[in-house]
Design an enzyme around this catalytic site. Structure first.
Site, PDB file in Angstrom:
ATOM      1  CE  LYS A 103     -34.247   0.507  39.502  1.00 20.16           C
ATOM      2  NZ  LYS A 103     -35.486   1.512  39.169  1.00 20.16           N
ATOM      3  CG  ASN A 104     -36.122   3.349  42.414  1.00 20.28           C
ATOM      4  OD1 ASN A 104     -35.010   2.755  41.206  1.00 20.28           O
ATOM      5  ND2 ASN A 104     -36.793   2.565  42.692  1.00 20.28           N
ATOM      6  NE  ARG A 128     -41.738   6.491  33.882  1.00 19.54           N
ATOM      7  CZ  ARG A 128     -42.292   7.509  34.962  1.00 19.54           C
ATOM      8  NH1 ARG A 128     -41.237   7.683  36.189  1.00 19.54           N
ATOM      9  NH2 ARG A 128     -42.653   8.969  34.602  1.00 19.54           N
ATOM     10  CB  CYS A 173     -42.901   1.928  30.661  1.00 21.44           C
ATOM     11  SG  CYS A 173     -43.259   2.000  32.723  1.00 21.44           S
ATOM     12  NE  ARG A 187     -44.053   4.837  35.587  1.00 24.57           N
ATOM     13  CZ  ARG A 187     -42.796   3.725  36.435  1.00 24.57           C
ATOM     14  NH1 ARG A 187     -42.522   3.084  35.205  1.00 24.57           N
ATOM     15  NH2 ARG A 187     -41.486   4.496  36.997  1.00 24.57           N
ATOM     16  CB  ILE A 235     -44.402  13.567  34.509  1.00 26.13           C
ATOM     17  CG1 ILE A 235     -44.562  14.490  33.065  1.00 26.13           C
ATOM     18  CG2 ILE A 235     -42.909  12.213  34.192  1.00 26.13           C
ATOM     19  CD1 ILE A 235     -42.057  15.038  32.727  1.00 26.13           C
ATOM     20  CG  ASP A 236     -50.190  14.922  36.406  1.00 26.06           C
ATOM     21  OD1 ASP A 236     -49.631  13.666  36.187  1.00 26.06           O
ATOM     22  OD2 ASP A 236     -51.348  15.465  36.910  1.00 26.06           O
ATOM     23  CG  LEU A 237     -48.621  14.490  40.363  1.00 24.93           C
ATOM     24  CD1 LEU A 237     -49.057  12.867  40.909  1.00 24.93           C
ATOM     25  CD2 LEU A 237     -49.961  15.630  40.875  1.00 24.93           C
ATOM     26  CG  ASP A 247     -41.251  -1.074  42.236  1.00 28.21           C
ATOM     27  OD1 ASP A 247     -40.394  -0.248  43.061  1.00 28.21           O
ATOM     28  OD2 ASP A 247     -41.599  -1.127  42.317  1.00 28.21           O
ATOM     29  NE  ARG A 272     -34.477   0.363  32.638  1.00 27.36           N
ATOM     30  CZ  ARG A 272     -36.340   1.078  33.090  1.00 27.36           C
ATOM     31  NH1 ARG A 272     -36.754   0.101  31.749  1.00 27.36           N
ATOM     32  NH2 ARG A 272     -36.362   1.949  33.472  1.00 27.36           N
TER      33      ARG A 272
END
Ligand code: EPZ
Length: 419
Positions: A22-23, A92, A116, A121, A123-125, A305, A397
């Site tokens: 998935k990733n 996301r 979540c 989570r 997203i500044d980077l 994970d 998911r």
């Protein structure tokens, strides 16, 4: 809402084939927007997150065709760079579209993906990296608009080896003027697969798998026919389930090189693991041994994970284990549910102290997020009695019909749909 009904206590046995990652698939699907010709992707798993991403690609105007696990995408006909908020909030990982859309259209509109069950989570980077390449970023409420007539290569240093930020910057940089160097990059196998894909369409990316990645910008990106790597977390989940039920399982199409840290920990717990090219064999006869300290950390260290799944195995061990979660601040939602099944686990800041018990007992439990849900399925398979797992959409998911995977290994597990 679907439920899973599990009659536990049966050792798993047999052979399964692992589906695509998935990733790896999610960023590579986004990266097809950079190709000037249609792209064929193979080993694309049937997962909720993948279907949402394909819907977003269609929403952007791409031509998308799925035949089994083969997806053909023609991104050349895409005509929008605005990701709808409803789809952004649904998943996301749509944040991966920022880099390719900015590189392709010079502008992208997305929305803060929001937190979540496992954490904030941020997203500044991602945004800092895109700004370093020349993007102007405007945030209005949850809406984010990035604009750049032309992106220019830059040296970017990441405070944390964020997987998503590394991938977004790689994709934005492939068409930028000049060289981009990402220092402190994430090193996951999925980053290496993204590099393989980008180079297959003609990009010039080097260094994925190390902490420094360089990208030399180029314009002529063509199409390709590409196969995604196997899913290392689905592989690890099946390995832990085999050990927790004291079974004997063979995993085909699995890449053991992507799971070295998990294999080492499971061997320390007394699980028998053999690996050869594309095959992993897992066996356990008795009760697992406690492992006194596991710390989740960016690849190649122990993967966050797999934290929830491993906790199930150690909750049955003879002795006390300590698991420290350093990647996500909220990734212990499965602990309460495991304790309701008879586990003895105490949380101390970001560590879980797991005092092994002889057995778990089935009851009704609720999945709170993808990997917590998978852990509860493993617990149900190992427990005495019946376990009902609710909120199964979280599990769907990241696992293609998890009940089919474990039923094919002799697990007594079935899905009940509420319509
Ligand atoms: C990817 O998420 C994976 N998802 C996650 O898998 C995985 O847990 C995670 O990497 C870590 O390995 C996909 O690849 C689709 P990060 P990502 O950016 O990219 C903080 C699963 O179960 N951070 O490495 O979101 C963040 O808050 C999922 O399949 C910032 O502070 O992970 C978190 O604490 C769950 N600012 C940490 O870094 C940023 O801009 C790790 O995040 C970005 C991240």
């Amino acid at each position: 809402m679907d439920k899973l009904v599990i009659e536990g206590g049966k050792p798993l046995s047999g052979t399964i084939r692992i589906h695509g990652a998935k990733n790896a698939a999610l960023p590579i699907l986004a990266a097809t927007l950079l190709a000037r010709e249609p792209v064929t992707l193979r080993n694309i798993p049937k997962l909720l997150d993948i279907e949402v991403m394909l819907d977003i690609m269609r929403d952007l105007g791409c031509a998308v065709l799925r035949r089994g696990d083969v997806v053909t995408i023609d991104g050349t006909v895409a005509d929008s760079s605005h990701v709808p908020e409803r789809l952004m909030r649904l998943m996301r990982s749509s944040v991966f579209l920022m880099g390719p859309l900015l590189a392709r259209f010079g502008e992208v509109q997305v929305y803060q993906p929001g937190g979540c069950a496992i954490g904030e989570r941020k997203i500044d980077l991602h945004l800092r990296g895109l700004a370093a390449l020349g993007a102007k970023i405007e945030e209005t409420g949850s809406r984010i608009v990035c604009k750049a007539a032309r992106l220019t290569g830059a040296e970017i240093s990441l405070d944390f080896p964020s997987v998503g930020a590394t991938e977004n910057i790689m994709m934005a940089a492939v068409m930028a003027d000049g060289r981009t160097t990402i220092i402190g990059a994430a090193r996951e196998p999925e980053i290496q697969d993204l590099q393989r894909f980008l180079n297959a369409i003609g990009a010039k990316v080097r260094g994925a798998g190390t902490d420094t990645i360089t990208v030399d910008g180029t314009d002529n990106l063509g199409g390709c026919d590409f196969q995604i790597i196997p899913d290392r977390i689905v592989t690890g989940t099946a390995m832990v389930a085999a050990a927790a039920t004291r079974g004997e399982v063979t995993l085909e199409g699995a890449e053991s090189a992507h799971l070295i840290s998990l294999i080492h920990v499971m061997r320390r717990a007394g699980v028998h693991i053999e690996t050869e090219d594309g095959i992993i064999r897992v066996g356990a006869k008795g009760r697992p041994r406690a492992v006194d300290r596991i710390v989740t950390s960016p690849y190649p260290a122990f993967p966050t994970d797999m934290q929830a799944q491993l906790m199930v195995l150690l909750s049955l061990a003879g002795g006390v284990s300590v698991i420290k979660e350093t990647v996500f601040e909220g990734r212990f939602k499965h602990v309460d549910e495991l304790c309701r099944m008879g586990a003895d686990i105490r949380i101390d800041l970001n560590s879980a102290i797991v005092r092994g018990v002889p057995r778990l007992y089935g009851t009704a439990v609720e999945a709170t997020d993808l990997r917590a849900g998978a852990a509860l399925v493993i617990a149900g398979l190992a427990a005495h009695g019946r376990t009902i797992v609710e909120q199964v959409h979280h599990i769907d998911r990241g696992y293609d019909e998890i009940e089919r995977m474990f039923a094919s290994l002799g697990g007594d597990i079935s899905r009940v749909s509420d319509g």
